[in-house]
Design a protein around this motif. Sequence first.
Motif, PDB file in Angstrom:
ATOM      1  N   LEU A 150     -31.679 -16.859 -33.195  1.00  0.00           N
ATOM      2  CA  LEU A 150     -30.290 -15.940 -33.042  1.00  0.00           C
ATOM      3  C   LEU A 150     -28.853 -15.953 -33.309  1.00  0.00           C
ATOM      4  O   LEU A 150     -29.888 -17.638 -32.160  1.00  0.00           O
ATOM      5  CB  LEU A 150     -30.835 -15.376 -32.160  1.00  0.00           C
ATOM      6  N   PRO A 151     -28.682 -17.052 -34.036  1.00  0.00           N
ATOM      7  CA  PRO A 151     -27.409 -18.059 -33.876  1.00  0.00           C
ATOM      8  C   PRO A 151     -26.004 -17.109 -33.167  1.00  0.00           C
ATOM      9  O   PRO A 151     -26.517 -16.267 -32.001  1.00  0.00           O
ATOM     10  CB  PRO A 151     -27.004 -17.275 -35.488  1.00  0.00           C
ATOM     11  N   LEU A 152     -25.559 -18.332 -32.853  1.00  0.00           N
ATOM     12  CA  LEU A 152     -24.402 -17.809 -31.659  1.00  0.00           C
ATOM     13  C   LEU A 152     -23.256 -16.983 -32.090  1.00  0.00           C
ATOM     14  O   LEU A 152     -23.042 -16.821 -33.813  1.00  0.00           O
ATOM     15  CB  LEU A 152     -23.460 -18.613 -31.097  1.00  0.00           C
ATOM     16  N   GLY A 153     -22.710 -15.702 -31.566  1.00  0.00           N
ATOM     17  CA  GLY A 153     -22.445 -14.696 -32.250  1.00  0.00           C
ATOM     18  C   GLY A 153     -22.187 -13.682 -31.971  1.00  0.00           C
ATOM     19  O   GLY A 153     -22.775 -12.946 -31.090  1.00  0.00           O
ATOM     20  N   SER A 154     -22.169 -12.598 -32.743  1.00  0.00           N
ATOM     21  CA  SER A 154     -22.557 -10.549 -32.397  1.00  0.00           C
ATOM     22  C   SER A 154     -23.700 -10.886 -32.877  1.00  0.00           C
ATOM     23  O   SER A 154     -24.945 -11.142 -33.175  1.00  0.00           O
ATOM     24  CB  SER A 154     -21.497  -9.823 -33.471  1.00  0.00           C
ATOM     25  N   LEU A 155     -24.524  -9.787 -32.484  1.00  0.00           N
ATOM     26  CA  LEU A 155     -25.356  -8.929 -32.347  1.00  0.00           C
ATOM     27  C   LEU A 155     -25.584  -8.716 -33.550  1.00  0.00           C
ATOM     28  O   LEU A 155     -26.738  -9.076 -34.729  1.00  0.00           O
ATOM     29  CB  LEU A 155     -26.131  -7.708 -31.882  1.00  0.00           C
ATOM     30  N   ARG A 156     -24.896  -8.559 -34.783  1.00  0.00           N
ATOM     31  CA  ARG A 156     -24.780  -8.492 -35.831  1.00  0.00           C
ATOM     32  C   ARG A 156     -24.997  -9.525 -37.168  1.00  0.00           C
ATOM     33  O   ARG A 156     -25.809  -9.396 -37.077  1.00  0.00           O
ATOM     34  CB  ARG A 156     -23.317  -7.573 -36.504  1.00  0.00           C
ATOM     35  N   ARG A 157     -24.169 -10.786 -36.455  1.00  0.00           N
ATOM     36  CA  ARG A 157     -25.290 -11.871 -36.940  1.00  0.00           C
ATOM     37  C   ARG A 157     -26.252 -12.410 -36.986  1.00  0.00           C
ATOM     38  O   ARG A 157     -26.811 -12.972 -38.009  1.00  0.00           O
ATOM     39  CB  ARG A 157     -23.767 -12.983 -36.641  1.00  0.00           C
ATOM     40  N   TRP A 164     -27.488 -13.461 -27.477  1.00  0.00           N
ATOM     41  CA  TRP A 164     -28.774 -12.604 -27.753  1.00  0.00           C
ATOM     42  C   TRP A 164     -30.035 -13.279 -27.655  1.00  0.00           C
ATOM     43  O   TRP A 164     -31.180 -12.422 -27.307  1.00  0.00           O
ATOM     44  CB  TRP A 164     -28.045 -12.164 -28.852  1.00  0.00           C
ATOM     45  N   ASP A 165     -30.548 -14.498 -27.193  1.00  0.00           N
ATOM     46  CA  ASP A 165     -31.405 -15.361 -27.218  1.00  0.00           C
ATOM     47  C   ASP A 165     -31.870 -14.600 -25.406  1.00  0.00           C
ATOM     48  O   ASP A 165     -32.682 -15.556 -25.033  1.00  0.00           O
ATOM     49  CB  ASP A 165     -31.721 -16.429 -27.812  1.00  0.00           C
ATOM     50  N   ARG A 166     -31.443 -15.159 -24.633  1.00  0.00           N
ATOM     51  CA  ARG A 166     -30.903 -14.814 -23.688  1.00  0.00           C
ATOM     52  C   ARG A 166     -30.797 -13.451 -22.968  1.00  0.00           C
ATOM     53  O   ARG A 166     -31.506 -13.381 -21.928  1.00  0.00           O
ATOM     54  CB  ARG A 166     -30.473 -15.528 -22.269  1.00  0.00           C
ATOM     55  N   VAL A 167     -30.140 -12.854 -23.455  1.00  0.00           N
ATOM     56  CA  VAL A 167     -29.727 -11.372 -23.343  1.00  0.00           C
ATOM     57  C   VAL A 167     -31.100 -10.496 -23.875  1.00  0.00           C
ATOM     58  O   VAL A 167     -31.566  -9.119 -22.648  1.00  0.00           O
ATOM     59  CB  VAL A 167     -29.018 -10.401 -23.421  1.00  0.00           C
ATOM     60  N   LEU A 168     -31.950 -10.719 -25.266  1.00  0.00           N
ATOM     61  CA  LEU A 168     -33.081  -9.814 -25.602  1.00  0.00           C
ATOM     62  C   LEU A 168     -34.362 -10.413 -25.128  1.00  0.00           C
ATOM     63  O   LEU A 168     -34.493 -11.748 -25.193  1.00  0.00           O
ATOM     64  CB  LEU A 168     -33.098  -9.595 -26.809  1.00  0.00           C
ATOM     65  N   SER A 169     -35.169  -9.900 -24.241  1.00  0.00           N
ATOM     66  CA  SER A 169     -36.203  -9.397 -24.058  1.00  0.00           C
ATOM     67  C   SER A 169     -37.217 -11.109 -25.385  1.00  0.00           C
ATOM     68  O   SER A 169     -36.914 -10.582 -26.958  1.00  0.00           O
ATOM     69  CB  SER A 169     -37.457  -8.821 -23.531  1.00  0.00           C
ATOM     70  N   LEU A 190     -29.225  -0.413 -29.139  1.00  0.00           N
ATOM     71  CA  LEU A 190     -28.360  -1.615 -29.359  1.00  0.00           C
ATOM     72  C   LEU A 190     -27.477  -1.525 -30.340  1.00  0.00           C
ATOM     73  O   LEU A 190     -26.719  -1.925 -30.353  1.00  0.00           O
ATOM     74  CB  LEU A 190     -29.165  -3.030 -30.006  1.00  0.00           C
ATOM     75  N   ALA A 191     -27.439  -0.537 -30.769  1.00  0.00           N
ATOM     76  CA  ALA A 191     -26.413  -0.172 -32.342  1.00  0.00           C
ATOM     77  C   ALA A 191     -24.729  -0.359 -31.638  1.00  0.00           C
ATOM     78  O   ALA A 191     -24.222  -0.532 -33.040  1.00  0.00           O
ATOM     79  CB  ALA A 191     -26.946   1.277 -32.687  1.00  0.00           C
ATOM     80  N   PRO A 192     -23.884   0.525 -30.678  1.00  0.00           N
ATOM     81  CA  PRO A 192     -23.207   0.631 -30.309  1.00  0.00           C
ATOM     82  C   PRO A 192     -22.760  -0.562 -29.904  1.00  0.00           C
ATOM     83  O   PRO A 192     -21.444  -0.582 -29.853  1.00  0.00           O
ATOM     84  CB  PRO A 192     -22.731   1.187 -29.201  1.00  0.00           C
ATOM     85  N   ARG A 193     -24.162  -2.344 -29.658  1.00  0.00           N
ATOM     86  CA  ARG A 193     -23.575  -3.293 -29.095  1.00  0.00           C
ATOM     87  C   ARG A 193     -23.466  -4.262 -30.222  1.00  0.00           C
ATOM     88  O   ARG A 193     -23.531  -5.402 -30.391  1.00  0.00           O
ATOM     89  CB  ARG A 193     -24.372  -3.765 -28.102  1.00  0.00           C
ATOM     90  N   LEU A 194     -23.603  -3.867 -31.684  1.00  0.00           N
ATOM     91  CA  LEU A 194     -23.414  -4.281 -33.225  1.00  0.00           C
ATOM     92  C   LEU A 194     -22.686  -6.028 -32.987  1.00  0.00           C
ATOM     93  O   LEU A 194     -22.862  -6.757 -33.335  1.00  0.00           O
ATOM     94  CB  LEU A 194     -23.953  -3.897 -34.085  1.00  0.00           C
TER      95      LEU A 194
END
Length: 576
Positions: A449-456, A494-499, A484-488
């Motif tokens: 999961l690269p740095l940046g937004s969830l969309r990225r 995100w690699d630490r936010v998501l399980s 998670l759509a509202p947080r796109l």
Amino acid sequence: MRHTFAAFRDAWSLSRPFWSGEHRWAARGLLTVVVVLNLALVAMNVLLTYWQRGFYNALETKDWNSFISLLVLGGPTEDFGFIPGFCLVAAIYILVAVYALYLKQALQIRWRRALTESFTRRWLDHRAYYRLAVQDRATDNPDQRIADDARLFVDSTLTLGLGLMRAVVTLLSFIFVLWSLSGEMTLFGVSIPGYLVWVALAYSALGTWLTHLIGRKLITLNFVQERVEADFRYALVRVRDNVEGIALHRGEAEEKDALEGRFGAVIGNWWGIMRATKQLTFFTAGFSQVATIFPFLVVAPNYFAGRIPLGGLIQTSSAFGSVQEAMSWLVNNYEQVAAWRATVQRLTGFDAAVAAAEAHAADGPAVQVEPREDLAASGLTVTLPDARPLLEDVSLSVAPGEAVLVTGASGSGKSTLFRALAGIWPFGRGRIAVPAGRRVLFLPQRPYLPLGSLRRSLCYPSSEAAFDDGVVRAALADVGLGHLAPRLDQVESWDRVLSGGEQQRLAFARALLQRPDLLFLDEATASLDPVAEETLYRLLRERLPGSAIISIAHRPAVAAFHDRILRLQERQLVPA
């Protein structure tokens, strides 16, 4: 001397692409202006010695008019003709000094940008970064070498280079001034013209030789310090990126011991630097203090004998000090030179490692793009970096729309087989034929999961603008991440936010967006429950009917979503 020449050769090999590359004329032009401005500063320093002579002579003779004119606009003197006033010289000096620094900094950032972009491009091209990670353990902390060492190299090279140039020009300029002021000295019946020049040269040469003798160990110590500092910083980042695993294992004590051990190496080497610096500073500080009064001691006999006035004494001592300081450039900058050499060694080592990786870019199984429908491997032999074989003479063919499951004992080489099929594993031989124009996507057990937004993260490796917003949101909903759509567009780590399970669901959504022709899944559902695993595999087969799917999995239920099962055993791939 041999090591000095090697350092300059290595520094030039690092610098040459910038000075002879695409933007060479702009770089050379900017350097020329910086050099001219620095030479102007030297010229004004020479001029100021003549100003000092006239100014102190005016003080000695109590000549008020000359005193005022030399302070403001300038005026004629007995020794030099017209001398500009101090205010005028100071104003010009300040202007030149400001722009000399400003334009030097502009050159620094241009050079650093070119060097950083070059290293980054070469590190990433031909997957040199991957080969260095799996094979070259000696090239530690490439991130620090690109980010910090490149910056230090550019800054130090320009600062030391310009400083050395100014020292040489100052030496040449003031030698003539000092020679003209010295006269002759008779020693043991021998007349020595320009004796002050020879005294300054001898004093400085002795100081330079003793400085190198005392401080040369700093070069190695600075090199080691860069490495241990980077190792400690990397260990801290590892703790930050693995907080949950450490907490679950109650590994705080072990991590604390490991961090203290790495920091102990930092402290231990720093004490070595401190001891070496202390010894060097004892000498350089004493040398500098003696240099303050030494010119007056040498010139004083002529002054007290009435052969020169006070202004002559001041000018002579100033010229002597300038010659001595220029000759003592290495004495005054030895620590910076030692640090520069350590930086050059680290960058040269990194450059050589990347070059070696580039030279071996074609090693390993040959991946060829051909006008065909199926993925095919023949005579595929995969080894570890130490040449131990994992697979020998393996053949494999996967047709469009076919799903193949690869099983086998842990450590048998399943993931390495995937790396070879991806064309990134550089150890082995054989031939892999990939259909031309086909998109390939790999879903590892731990998605990147690269740095940046969830969309990225969701659209990776495509850009965020590659997919319509509705399509992106639908893909999230399909894999069970609709919440998670509202947080796109929210930027998070995100690699630490998501399980782990959420990250794997996100990877499946990525596959739905990319619609690859060849999809490799390496334990891509290991963090999901069996029901979620079946749901996602069924989703792939329904949405990507034309995609060839090759999976590594251990759960028997996964087999139901594949057309064939191959087992890796005894270095062979056999039907299960």
